[in-house]
Structure formats: structure tokens, C-alpha cells
Enzyme design. Structure first.
Site, PDB file in Angstrom:
ATOM      1  N   HIS A 219     -13.287 -25.826 -30.925  1.00 13.03           N
ATOM      2  CA  HIS A 219     -12.747 -25.851 -32.288  1.00 13.03           C
ATOM      3  C   HIS A 219     -13.752 -25.267 -33.258  1.00 13.03           C
ATOM      4  CE1 HIS A 219     -10.243 -28.941 -30.269  1.00 13.03           C
ATOM      5  NE2 HIS A 219      -9.308 -28.382 -31.003  1.00 13.03           N
TER       6      HIS A 219
ATOM      7  N   SER B   5      -4.118 -25.888 -31.103  1.00 14.92           N
ATOM      8  CA  SER B   5      -4.755 -26.492 -32.277  1.00 14.92           C
ATOM      9  C   SER B   5      -5.583 -25.485 -33.084  1.00 14.92           C
ATOM     10  CB  SER B   5      -5.651 -27.661 -31.855  1.00 14.92           C
ATOM     11  OG  SER B   5      -6.679 -27.215 -31.011  1.00 14.92           O
TER      12      SER B   5
ATOM     13  N   ASP C 151     -17.746 -28.591 -29.838  1.00 17.64           N
ATOM     14  CA  ASP C 151     -17.188 -28.754 -28.491  1.00 17.64           C
ATOM     15  C   ASP C 151     -16.928 -27.401 -27.819  1.00 17.64           C
ATOM     16  OD1 ASP C 151     -15.038 -27.869 -29.942  1.00 17.64           O
ATOM     17  OD2 ASP C 151     -13.792 -29.638 -29.609  1.00 17.64           O
TER      18      ASP C 151
END
Lengths: 219, 219, 219, 219, 219, 219, 219, 219
Positions: free
Chosen positions: A194, A15, A191
Site C-alpha cells: 500500500h 485496494s 507493507d
């Protein structure tokens, strides 16, 4: 700079790489590259080295582990016929061991990680001019933290594979560690995984340094 | 670098500046700065000069002309008590004369443009350590193009105001002209106005150069 | 159990308390209490002590600091005429110092935190039968972590205020520390702040223990 | 407690079980377990028995009857290789006879219900360490009510099957009947079927009691 | 039929009356009357008595009690200058005592109910040709059910007020009781309150019977 | 009444029949029958003849012509094993000749219409107890109007087929003609085709009259 | 052509004029003029007479009657300082008498229509170079149709007012009547009021003919 | 006029042609033709030549190059059995070379363009009465502009193919050039490609002129 004129650079990962890119192929008109480090690398190269006409393709997919990369390597890397390839993988391989510890089938242990990544690298090298391996990272300054500590071990695997195969190695963890001397992790990534735009710029800069860019051209 | 440690930099302008920032004040957690050149300047500074702790606030609003800036200057610039201010305005002042030629009340002619911008600059200088004026731009390589030609005149106004007041001047038009030697305008901005990420990086780099950054730190 | 038959309990705090409650008043038909620890406390009391007919009202608002509580204390606590009040505040007071370090006006320093919370407690005590103070928490096992360490100091303030005023004190940080002996923080809260359902149950259980519930009744 | 360390518990049923879980498999990061009794059981076990590392998987599907369970039992229970299985089914088997009385093909009569459920239990027992059968329920205090009365008969079938096969039996109807001594059914479930958070807690507590949990650990 | 040619009939009540009507005034083109019994009454009159040109206006609002009606009676009934008025209120007055028993300020007890409704009736009678009072109802066949039993008492209040003031009285509860001899309540209303189209037709027919319609004309 | 106890009645047609029904089969819980004449017929029967337990299924599909019905007759009528069937088709067969006159392949001319409908009727009669044919209609009072005039011819075809096969015939056009003596078409249907709730009631009443209902029971 | 170089033409009316224009003022960038006859008139003039630089502003509002125009005439016409004004009003004045016959307060009878429109015309003439009155229309070929017949009377009022004041008169009804010789009304407007693109072109052409355009220039 | 009574005209191309048409076939009720030049051509023909009953079908698809047309020519042109066909293609063939210069596989070079278009024309001519080739265009007045200059070459190819095959040729570029004498390109198309309603009218008029329409009939 290490990249030659006309280079096609395919960038694959999870991601952090994907970051909202166009699917199935992350290339084309506006926003096709997403809004993470891939887009920043492209923007820095395209604005600093416009004459090099370097073509960047984003093939990241959120949630991927090295196991997922292996399954789609043929279609998503080799068939695109890149000149250079960059890979940043491993965060989910580690994270799943910590955020869903009981679902063991979702964990990619370090042995499997190394064997799989090494196989991908060796399979690819004969077909490309260069391969860039970026370490996975965890934006946590405490190296005794259990997840940070394991991430460092996975990062060491990446470094060894890079050395054994004469690939470029980008130590994204070291880059974030420098930043963490000045700010707390939560200001870069809530977190710890990211990153904000600043965090993506940290990755992009580390990658460009590894490519031995010309300071004056890039900024 | 010209910005000192702890500087608060308020950046104001039109949609190129705004670019999806948080309203009413473009500051705070993730995405509050939008995804244009303001965010890139912040990311380059925060990653290259983390120890300087420079605070960037985005106050752009889409569609604004200098007439709109004047109306909100007190609340949107002065009351934020910035150390430095950057202004990029004028694209809509010119564009409206070309895309809606019959609505004359929406046109800001060059005289009004100059008087208004000059007044804003003079009103602001006593309160700040520095002021950066960016020229408006039109990503069109043909200087005889009617809109490009008028934009250049507005850009000259900005340059003169900067010189008269010892402000920093950033020639964004010149920066885009360099890029247009290598690529066609449509690959940077479909409408020659709203840039891609690469176009925003071109603005960000020009602005940082004006601030005399240290190459090695920023990349 | 400390709560008497017919008690009205107003629970106030930040996003951990709010958790999707109904606005402006978090009471009424289904889902009005949100889906966090407030709802769990209510469900455990209503299923274990149905005869006590305890009325729970959720007045949490996401992002609140103690400064925000002070502004709405009259309307959101006192005018609801509660018998008991619970307060869990402080996470944002600390977090803003770490995730947006440059926006100093958003930081609530420990002095202001203590003075404000103490004032709210003293203003409320004459009107209620009981007051429960929950410590703020940070789901991070490393006590040397900068944000954890500061959160512990704010937690100590809460404990002292509770002791000075004979309030119930719920040490949510200690409750999470017990859990962190068995699992990594990311499995409870990706950002170490907003807990999973398991994390909310940890808070709910700690709160019920402080209320000296009867084991057999509650489960 | 009856569940051993490392147990994998698959919980199957209808909409009461499903409650917004992730599909196709109700396991993984946040919210994957839905927000009903399954999530509460998991939260109570994970917070009370963190060292047991019990893995809960939610396989409920709204609207299911025992006939639907039979069709998906192989893929949705057996192939997941659980150590323990819980089943709560029968509400729709009965309800369809009352809310759409003319669509007889949607009714699962008590004979088919018993035969099918018994077959599922017998097929499963050789593969698991334990099986928990929860009675279906109807949150209506009047036992002469036609639908309540039929639900009780279906509940008796479950009890008999549990006894015949030495399964754990959880009498959810009895648990709700206790609650109905104190409140009217509409405060737990507007349609007497889909419970509030309090109603789900009643189920969760009944289930944990059947598992002989340790009071002090769970709360 | 009791309604004369050219009658304007305003129908007020709670969600059963509202049923998706247009706000603020439930009259006008398609769907303005909602899709409940008001729309059915209008459709039966307009198709059976087209020559009567009866004008129906829906002023129901979901969640209303008689207390709410009182507040808006002047603007929502009297100022519309109706010839006839129908009122169906009381379900929420009772229901709130059962579904949110602890929120006592939301309960309208029978005394207040009677006084308020009687006052509305008496205030209205001098201005209209006729007034129709419909009983509230609860689609539950067990008359010993606590909520049914209380609803019957509120219905008796409506009947007495109707008798005392020579209003038409429509016993909707009796109409539903007839239906419940043949089907279970859940097939008419899952929550025993909000009816299906069939349930709304039961109300509409009861109301038309009270108006002494001509069988042959209406069907 | 002509329908016997326990009858299953399948109603098929175009958008007038469909009216938002559930797909693929228009039966089940609330709203499955749509909100047109099918739902009204069901509501009138279910409230007036609850003891007859008549099961209504809505199989209308918007835009259908008789050609479309033929294609889905096997699956959508015969395989549902109805006792009675109602058919209202032909509006689109005619309308397409007027609203898209150049797309001739979308027109169903009267010959094809008659042959196809007759075939469907004859194929169905051996399997059912009764068949109801409703004429198509056009809510236009001027019989010389080109589309009205053609619709009348299609209606005559339906009447003849009904007579030849001893089916019930419902003259919906005549029913609307009665209404048009009192109101202008636009108050029933803006496009003269899709009726208001009053218009649907006109169809429902005509259909019930054909079924020889008992006045007193239905209202 | 009657319009001079530089003319500002304000066009006002109901939904036929509005057709999705920008509010509050129907002028500016793309789509601001809506997609009906106003946009077509503008496109035909701007493409055929680009040198005339005619400025068109759309001030239509859906549902308006002449009563509504009167209320907003000052702000929506006079204050815009037009050179020419066009008005098409009356469809809703008539339609409401047919589609909601019982709501008499929504009907604008012919007397009020004439007085109001005449007053607007007389108030405006001193301030403009020209005024265009378009008749209202009803796309129905049967002149005995009740609504068509009344619309013709309202159209005659417009014609008389135009003649009395030397305004241009555009007979949109006559234009549609010509079209109806070739096609049925439903192919131009399903509800006989809101035209297709072809219908809007019919209005636009009639209006341009009244303005004595030059054939060769416009097409 | 060149089109005969009853002609079916299929118009194919890219997004300029498509313009929001219905898929898969751009024909049918309102809006099926999109809102670009195809819809305008249809509206002008249908209002000016209603007796000709000309049937227009829009088969444009956004982003198409001549390569895409070739792939769907059989299904999207020939199988529709048109009498006349119009083709406007080439904008994307050229544009991709300028807006994504590095993705060479997306470029259709002039050789391939000519060969492919010629093949399509030759394959089609035996089956139709007439074929209209519209040049691609670029709304940029500077003929030395790189993209304009290449577009002109592609336009010359179209002209030659038209001449070689006796097709009608519509020089849309010349039509826009005339308009650009009066206004700047941005007032017709922000990206110089997708025209405003005025721009679409310019195309429509050029096309109708090529078809030798009768001035008086069309306006």
C-alpha cells in the site's frame, strides 16, 4: 494524448485503486474518487487538460482478486459504458499465497489468473476505444524474493495479454524499481503493497506516460 | 531545478496549506504532510527527483492570517532551519472582512498585511537560500466581485514584496483563472476557497513551474 | 530455571514490547501486560511455574529508540526495583533511517546506539540479579536487504554488550530466521516488524530457552 | 505428534473459544483467530511445528450451549471439511442454571447435554481423522460448590463420550485444579469462567499434551 | 427512625458505593447518586419519609481501599459537614491480595486496615451525630473459601471498631448469606463482588434495618 | 402475599415501564429489566421473598399507547404464558393530545382507550391467575390542570375496568399525590412524567402494597 | 427602532440564552450564536435591518444564576465593550429551590437576587447606551403553582429594577401567558423551562417589540 | 391571512427545506421540523397565530431535484392529504450542471424541469386549497455569473407555472438580492446555497408576505 475529448474512463482494481472511494460508484462530488492514483490521474488530467473534459470513475474494491473482478465485471464495468477502461489486478491473487498460505481456496494461481484476465479483456474490447492494463507490483527491490518473483510472473502475464490484444501496458513494477534505486521500500510502503502519496504518484505518472500525454500540459 | 540536492523546504500558510497535516510539526510517516498541495509537491518531487532527497515540512494552520504567522514565525519557521521557505497567506485576512463583516478586530487590512508580510520576508531572507511567495486566491471568475477584487489587491502586495526582495512569486490566482475558463468555480471549490484535489494540483503545478523543474523528470 | 522464586522481571522496549499494555505502569488486572510476547512469557511462566510466583512488569513504549529508553530509565526501570530486567530495543533506531531517511535527527546511528545501551547495562547491573538483552530483528529472510543487514549489525552490538557484561543474550533474529525457512515473512508480519501472535510466541520461546526453563513444566 | 502434516483443525465452542474471533469464519489475516486458547494453540503449533503447516479455524460463539452447536454443526463444522475437530462446550449449559435459575428454558440439563453431544460426535467421526473433546470447567477450587459439582458431572459425560468413541479427552478442569493449588481463582478469572491469558495458556497446554507434542519443538 | 429531620448523610466507600455517581460530589439532579445501594437508600427514605427531608450524598470511588479513604477523608467527608456518615470499605483491601497476589504494595493487610479505619472513625465522631459502619462482603457461601474467610476477618474488625465506638454496625455479609440460602452467588454477582440491583437492595435493606426504620412507612 | 411460589409476572407498559430494558424480551442477565419500577419490584421481591422464586419479565416499550399494546399483546404477553400480568398504560394516550395537539391521529381518545384496554383485560383473564392494572399518572399537584384532569379521567377508566373484572388496581396517581404534599413535582420528574429513582420507588411500593406483601419480609 | 446603526449588543443569561452557542465567546461564523432566541433576534434584525449592521454576541451559560453572572460580569460583559446589553436571569435561582430543595447552598433567595442584579445594572449603565432586562419565566398557566408564583415575584424584582433605572423591560412571562391561552405548556416546553423553537420565537418577538422595531421591516 | 384555521401545510424541497428534519415524516415532537426556514415559518405562525392551529409538515430531502420529487410525490405529498403545499426545488437541478459537469445523467435540464414541475402542480391542484411555489435561488449578486444566470431562468419557469395555475409565487431570489445590497454573499452562505439562520429567515419572511400575514400578529 491518446484519450479523446469527452472520454469516460473507468478504473477498476483492488485496494490500491479503491483507496477510500465512494461506494457503490466512485464518482461525484469531493472525495468520491478516493485519495490514491485514480484521484491523482484525474487531478493531473483535469488540471492539465481541462478542455478535454475527461470523466474518471473509480471502481476499485479492497481485497479483490481477478476472480472478484470477473463476478462484478458486467455491473461495475460494462454497464457503466466506458470509452476507456484501466485494470490493475493481481496483488491479492499473489499475496494470499504468502500471507495466508494454508487457505488455499483464497489463492488465485497463475493459470486461473491468466485465463480470467484474458477473458475479461476479450469480452471488453469490442465495447471500448481503449483498454489499459497495469501490472501488479511488489515494492521490494530483491527480485529473488519469493513473492516479488511470483509477482513478476503475474506481471508478465499482464504484459502478454496486453500485447496479444493491443492494449496499453503500464509497467508499474518497473516504475517502482526505478524509485527503489534511491530509497528503501519502507519509505514508500510499510507493507511493500500500500503506497504512500509518493508511491501513488509513481503509478499515476507511469499511467500518464503510457497515454502519451503532453509534458507541458500536464505539468 | 532551483532547489538543490538535500534542500529542506518548510511550507507555511492557512487551511489550504494545512489540509490535515500532523501537528505540531507536519513531517514524519504517512499522512504527516496532509492531503493538499504540500503533499502533492512532495509526491511530485519525491517521484520525479528522488535523487535530490528534498525534505518537505508542512507548517500550515487552518484559519491563520498573516498576523498569526507573525506570532509563530520564530518557532514554526526559523527554528526549523529551512533552506527554502514557501508562504501562502492572505485568504483569511480578506475573507473575514466578507463573511463576518461586523467583527472588525478579525480583519487584517491591506496595510497591516503588507507591513507584516514584508517584515517576515526581510527577517527570513538572511537565513535561507530561497523564499517562495504564493499569492492568495479566490476561485471566482468575476474580477468585479468585491471579494475577488480585494483578493487581487492583496495578491499584488505579495507580488511587489516578491519583486522587491528577489523572491520567487507564484501567481496561484492566475493559475485558477486559467482553469475557470473551462469549468465553473463550484466544481473546484464549493466555497470558492477550499479546493478539490484538482485545485490543489493546480497550485502544486504552479509552484513547481516557478521552481523551473524539468518536465520530463516530474512527469 | 534461572529466575528464582519471587523474581520481579521488568521488560522494557518499543512497540513490540508495549503491544497495548496499561500506562503508565504495565501491571495489574487483566490486559495490563498487553497482548504481545511479554504477556506470553508471563502466561507461560505463570502456568508452568505457578509456584515461582514470578512478577512480570511491561514497560515498553511504541516508537522508542535507545535514546528514549535512556531518558526514562531511572523512573521506568531502576525505581521499579526489579530483580531481573529484559531489554529489546533498536528496531526504531534502524527503521527511521529507512522509512524517513530525510529526517536525520530521528536516526540513532550505531555508535550512539552502542554507547547508550552499554551505559544503561552498566548502570543497571549493580542493582539486579540478571539482565536479558534481546536483539532487535527484521523479519526478512534476505540478509543482503539493506535494512536487514543494518539490523544484523545492531544485533551484533547487543550480542557484544551481553558478552562483555555476562548478560543473557536472546537472538530473536535467529529465531525468526528459523521460522522463515518454512513461511514467507508476510504471514508473520505485514511490515516485517510487528509480528502476529505466532511471531510473538517465537520471541517468547526464545526468551524462555535463554532462561533455561524445564521443558516439561512450561508445556 | 498426533496431528499430521497439512491437518485442518476446526475448533468450536462458546465464548472461551470465540474470544473475539472473526465472523462468520474465524480464519484469515491477523486477529481472525481471536485472542484465547485457539490463538495460543495456533501460535504454539505454528512456531514449534512450522513444517507441519497445520491450519486452525476458530468457530466458537459466545453464549453457546450444546443445543446451539447442534443447530449450526452442519454449516460450521461439517461443511468446512476438517481433518480434526475440537469441541469445548457445556459451561453455559450449566451456568444458566445458576445465574438465571428462573429461566428454565435456557437450561440444558445433563440428559439433553449427553444425548446431543454424543449425537454430534457420532455424526462427525466418520468424516474426520480425529476428534478432541475438552471438558467444560469452572475455576473454583471447592468441589462441593454447587456449580463446580454440576460442572464436574458434565465433565464426566464428556469423558465417557470420549472413551466410548475413542476420541482424545482433555481434562481442562484438572488443569485448572493444578493451577488453583498455587493461586486463588480470582487471579485467573474474575467470574471463574472467562480466563486471563494465563488461563487460556493452561487450556492450550493441556490440549497440546493430549496431542502428544514433542517438548523440544513446542518450546 | 434514628435519623432526624433534616439530616445530611454522607456515604463513602469503593465501587459498590460509587456505582456511577456524579463526580467530584455525588449530589444534585437526576443520576447524581449513581444506581447502587446509595440511590436505593435515598429512594426508600425519600418515598417513605418525605417529611424528614434527608439529604444523601454519595462519595464512593471505585477501587478504593481504606488507605485511599484516609487520603481524601478531610475533603470528601469532614468538609462536607455531614450529620451522619456511612462507610463501607475493605473489599479491595482484601481482593487485591487474591487477584493480584504478586503486587504486594497494593495489599492493605488487616493491621493497617484496622488502624486506619479506627483512626478515621475516631477523628470523625466528634463532628457527627452518628456513624454507620458496613462490613465488607464477599458473595460466596463457602466460609472456608480463602477470600471469604479473610473477608470475614476484616468484617470482624469493622464490627469491633463499631462496638468500641458505639457506631451502628451493618452486617452486609450476613445479609448476603441469607440470600445465598436460596440462590447461587452467580445470580447476584458474576464476580462475587459487584451486585445486581437485587444485591444492592439487600445492602440497602440491611442498612435501613440498622437505622430502625418504620416498616409501614418504608413500604 | 398474593403472588404464589414460582409465579411468572409479565409487566407491560410505556417508557416508564421500559426504562432501558433488554429487547426484544426484558429478561436475562444484569440490566435486562431496565432501571425503573420493574427492576425495583423485582429487587424487592427477590431480596424479600427469595424462596418464592418469582420471575419478572419487562415488556414495556417507550412511547406506547394502548393502541400499540393491542398490536403486540399476542406476542408480547400471551405467548410468554405469564401467571400474572401488570399493565400501566395511558400516559402517552393523553400526553399526545397536549404536546402535539395538531397531530390528531396520534391521540387515543378516552372511548378508544377504554374499549381497547377492556378488550385486552377480558382476553387475558382466562389465561392468568391475576392481573394488575396500574393507573396512568401525571406528577402535577394541581387537579384543575388540563392534562392532570384528563389523566384522572383515564385513571378512572382503569379503576372501573379493574373493578368490573376483579383485577388488582394500583392507584399510582394517589401515590404521587401523597409525595407532592412534601415536595414540588420538578424534584420527582422534570417533565412531570419520567420519574427519578424516588418516583419509581413510589410506584414500586404502591404495587407491592396492592399485592399484600409482608412488611417484615420486604424490608 | 431604539438600536442605532452599528450597535454592539451583548446578550447574557442562562441555558435559554446559551442554547449551544460557541464558547468562550458566542460570536463568529455559522452557529456561533446557538439556536435559541439570541439567534432569532439576530436573524430578524439582520434580515429586516441589514443596513443597521447590528452586532449580536451571545454570552449565555447553562445553569447560571445571578450569582454566576456577577462572577463573570467584568470579563463577559464589560470587557466586550457593548453598546447595549440584554440580561435574562433568574430561572435557575428559583428552579433549584424546587428541583433540589435540600441543597440550600444552590438556592439564590429573592433578596440576594435583587441586590446582585441591581448592582450589575448600576455598574453597567454608565458604560452603555441601553440595557434590556428580560423577566425570568415559567411556562405554567396556573399562577397559584408554587414555582410559578415565586417566579412571578422574581419577575417583579426585574420590573422594579428596570423602572428604577430606566431600562427596557421585556415581560417574557406575559408573552408566554398569552400563548398558553391557546396551547398547553407541554407543547412549548416539556419541562416548562426549555422552550421549543416556537417558544424562543415568542421571546424574540417580545424583545423586538420592546425595541420598537418597524413592523414592515422586520417581517 | 390566506391560510385558514386548521390548515395542514406540507412543505417539500431539497436540503434547504430538509435541514435536519425527522425522517420519514418531518413532524412530531421537538426538532422534527429541522432548523431551517420550515421551522421558522412554523414558529412565526405558531407564535403569531396560535389560534389558527396551523399544522406544518416538513418533507424536504437533501440533494433532491424535481425528478426525485416526482418519484415520491404520491407518498410524500398526496397521501399526507395536505390543505396547502409549498414547493422549493431546482437548486440541485442547476447546481449539478456546474459542480459535476461531466456527469450528465445527474443534470435536470430546463425542459425536463418545467414539464415535471408543471405536471406535479397540475396533479396536485384538484386536491388542495392552495399551492405555494418558491423559486430556487443562488446567493450571488452578479447576474452574469453562469450559474446565477441559469438559476434565474429556472426561477422564471417557476414564476410562469405559478401564474398559469394561479398559485402563490415566492421570489426567494429577489429576497436574497435585497440582502446582498448590504452584505457579501459569504456572510449568508459559504457555498452560496446553504444559508445561515439569517438566510433562512429571509426565505421565511418572503413566504409569509406572500401569505398576506398581519404584521402586528406575526411580530
Amino acid at each position: 494524448m491518446l484519450l479523446e475529448h469527452g472520454t469516460k474512463l473507468v478504473m477498476i482494481g483492488d485496494s490500491i485503486t479503491d483507496c477510500g472511494r465512494k461506494h457503490p460508484v466512485g464518482e461525484g462530488l469531493f472525495d468520491a474518487l478516493g485519495h490514491g492514483y485514480v484521484s491523482l490521474v484525474n487531478a493531473l488530467l483535469a488540471s492539465g487538460y481541462p478542455d478535454y473534459r475527461i470523466r474518471v470513475v473509480n471502481m476499485g474494491i479492497g481485497g479483490n482478486t481477478v476472480r472478484d473482478l470477473q463476478e462484478r465485471w458486467q455491473s461495475d464495468v460494462l454497464e457503466l459504458e466506458p470509452d476507456w477502461v484501466s485494470v490493475m489486478i493481481g496483488i491479492n491473487d499473489v499475496w494470499r499465497q504468502f500471507d495466508q498460505p494454508l487457505m488455499r481456496e483464497s489463492h488465485v494461481m497463475i493459470k486461473e489468473y491468466e485465463v480470467t484476465l484474458r477473458e475479461l479483456v476479450e469480452r471488453t474490447l469490442p465495447h471500448v476505444k481503449g483498454l489499459i492494463l497495469l501490472s501488479p507490483f511488489y515494492i521490494e527491490s530483491n527480485r529473488q524474493d519469493a513473492m516479488r518473483s511470483m509477482m513478476d510472473e503475474y506481471g508478465d502475464v499482464v504484459r502478454r495479454i496486453a500485447e496479444d490484444n493491443n492494449c496499453l501496458f503500464v509497467d508499474t513494477q518497473a516504475a517502482f524499481d526505478s524509485a527503489l534505486k534511491h530509497v528503501y521500500s519502507a519509505s514508500i510502503a510499510l507493507d511493500r503493497v500500500h503506497p504512500s502519496q509518493t508511491g501513488h504518484m509513481i503509478i499515476a505518472r507511469a499511467l500518464l506516460r503510457a497515454l502519451e500525454f503532453d509534458y507541458v500540459r500536464v505539468i
